[in-house]
Design a protein around this motif. Structure first.
Motif, short mmCIF file in Angstrom:
data_model
loop_
_atom_site.label_atom_id
_atom_site.label_comp_id
_atom_site.label_asym_id
_atom_site.label_seq_id
_atom_site.Cartn_x
_atom_site.Cartn_y
_atom_site.Cartn_z
N GLU A 30 0.69 -1.74 -0.07
CA GLU A 30 -0.14 0.17 -0.35
C GLU A 30 0.80 1.45 -0.35
N GLU A 31 1.84 1.21 0.74
CA GLU A 31 2.97 2.29 1.00
C GLU A 31 3.21 2.42 -0.26
N ILE A 32 3.67 1.53 -1.69
CA ILE A 32 4.68 2.02 -2.72
C ILE A 32 3.58 2.16 -3.95
N ALA A 33 2.04 1.40 -3.48
CA ALA A 33 1.00 2.26 -4.23
C ALA A 33 1.13 3.62 -4.02
N GLU A 34 0.65 4.08 -2.50
CA GLU A 34 1.16 5.78 -2.60
C GLU A 34 1.81 6.33 -3.07
N ALA A 35 3.03 6.01 -2.64
CA ALA A 35 3.94 6.46 -3.52
C ALA A 35 4.35 6.85 -4.79
N ILE A 72 -1.57 -2.96 -12.44
CA ILE A 72 -0.70 -3.30 -12.02
C ILE A 72 -0.50 -4.09 -10.87
N LEU A 73 -0.18 -5.42 -10.78
CA LEU A 73 -0.44 -6.27 -9.91
C LEU A 73 1.21 -6.14 -8.84
N PHE A 91 2.64 -17.43 -15.09
CA PHE A 91 1.98 -16.44 -14.30
C PHE A 91 2.18 -14.65 -15.03
N LYS A 92 3.36 -14.64 -14.67
CA LYS A 92 3.80 -13.54 -15.88
C LYS A 92 3.46 -12.77 -17.54
N TYR A 98 -2.08 -9.62 -21.40
CA TYR A 98 -3.42 -9.02 -20.87
C TYR A 98 -3.03 -7.47 -20.32
N ASN A 99 -1.64 -7.19 -20.34
CA ASN A 99 -0.79 -5.45 -20.48
C ASN A 99 -1.28 -5.71 -18.99
N VAL A 100 -1.35 -6.45 -18.20
CA VAL A 100 -1.40 -6.17 -16.75
C VAL A 100 0.28 -6.29 -16.42
N LYS A 101 1.19 -4.97 -15.72
CA LYS A 101 2.48 -5.31 -15.34
C LYS A 101 2.45 -5.20 -13.20
N VAL A 102 3.31 -6.36 -13.45
CA VAL A 102 4.15 -6.95 -12.15
C VAL A 102 4.96 -6.37 -11.90
N LEU A 103 4.83 -5.53 -10.05
CA LEU A 103 5.84 -4.93 -9.63
C LEU A 103 6.08 -5.88 -8.28
N THR A 104 7.89 -6.19 -8.72
CA THR A 104 7.89 -6.59 -6.89
C THR A 104 8.10 -5.42 -5.79
#
Length: 111
Positions: A30-35, A72-73, A91-92, A98-104
């Motif tokens: 959640e902190e990453i999403a907010e930032a 983004i996931l 999975f990736k 479907y144009n979804v980026k995976v961000l770790t």
């Protein structure tokens, strides 16, 4: 004004792990999403062995990906999706289809 990216947070712990780790992962993501000024549109929290893509929660997540409900996931690490690298790569590929980026988390702090 630039459109906010829609993010989905996915957290998983093994059955023998403390469930407080689910909360830790969620708060960290959640902190990453907010930032990054992302709008969190959903969260999945799972207690499983993380081997395959056939669990209820992963299947539900894949449906959301196919419906293009988010851009983004956010995950803590690839092992949150699967403990097997080839299953994570599969999975990736689905996400890319479907144009979804995976961000770790490591991708983010490595910026």
């Amino acid at each position: 004004m630039k459109k906010k990216l829609k993010a989905w947070i996915f957290c998983r712990v093994a059955p023998h792990s403390p469930t407080s780790l689910l909360t830790f992962q969620k708060e960290q993501l959640e902190e990453i999403a907010e930032a990054c000024n992302m709008e969190v549109v959903g969260t999945t929290q799972v207690i499983s062995d993380g081997k395959w893509l056939n669990g209820f929660e992963i299947k539900s997540l894949l449906i959301q990906i196919r419906r293009k409900k988010f851009d983004i996931l956010l995950i803590n690490s690839p092992y949150r999706i699967s403990i097997y690298p080839d299953v994570y790569e599969e999975f990736k590929m689905i996400c890319r289809l479907y144009n979804v980026k995976v961000l770790t988390y490591m991708d983010y702090i490595g910026k």
